[in-house]
Scaffold this active site. Structure first.
Site, PDB file in Angstrom:
ATOM      1  CB  SER A  67      -0.941  -0.016   1.209  1.00 47.21           C
ATOM      2  OG  SER A  67      -0.341   0.267   2.367  1.00 47.21           O
TER       3      SER A  67
ATOM      4  CE  LYS B 251      -3.037   1.777   4.983  1.00 43.73           C
ATOM      5  NZ  LYS B 251      -2.846   1.086   3.555  1.00 43.73           N
TER       6      LYS B 251
END
Length: 195
Positions: free
Chosen positions: A55, A97
């Protein structure tokens, strides 16, 4: 005839026994002190991290190992575009993230462009060559999301392959446990990423 040891009232086996217990106690004491130090460092200064999944590619590769800054989060030093280590207690899962939206802001995306409170903002950390491979599919539109006073909007750098605030919704500050990443493995990626 008495030996020197017998006259002194001690024997060699007793001395070895005492020496064994002294060394054992010294080892246990050193082990406990070391464990306490590791606990304090891991909870108040830096935390070991392991990136799982793609990610954050190409910024961070899957299986990268490093350290993240706990103290910066504890001191309330979270900034836009910081890399955030997020813990989801209900899933017992860690996410890596990037912070896009800060508390009280309105975040949206239109045609791949980030808007904060209606103003266009560039994302200089994104790899333009990687984006070009995806074309229009890199980032889907996001309707305006207004964050609460304790909420952060976080996305992965690999937008087509990231479960982030688009999936989970905004993250509470209490879920952000560390920020930044000092990558120590693989050696080819060694260095600080958004500390």
């Amino acid at each position: 005839m008495d030996s020197e040891e017998n006259r002194n009232g001690s024997s060699e086996p007793e001395e070895k026994k005492n020496s064994f217990w002294a060394e054992t106690w010294d080892f246990i004491r050193t082990l406990v002190i070391s464990m306490v130090c590791v606990f304090l460092v891991a909870h108040f200064l830096v935390r070991p991290i392991r990136v799982q999944g793609n990610s954050m590619y190409p910024t961070l590769e899957s299986e990268s190992i490093g350290l993240a800054n706990v103290l910066g989060v504890e001191m309330g030093d979270l900034k836009r575009f910081d890399i955030a280590i997020i813990y989801l207690p209900e899933k017992k899962e860690y996410l890596v993230k990037r912070i896009i939206g800060l508390p009280g802001e309105t975040v949206s995306y239109q045609d791949g462009q980030l808007f904060i409170n209606g103003e266009a903002l560039q994302e200089p950390f994104l790899n333009q060559d990687y984006i070009a491979q995806w074309g229009d599919q890199f980032m889907s539109d996001v309707e305006p999301v207004t964050l609460g006073s304790d909420e952060y909007y976080c996305l992965g750098d690999n937008r087509p392959n990231s479960r982030d605030s688009r999936y989970y919704g905004p993250f509470a500050k209490s879920h952000i446990i560390a920020k930044g990443a000092l990558i120590i493995w693989p050696f080819s990626e060694f260095g600080v990423k958004s500390w």
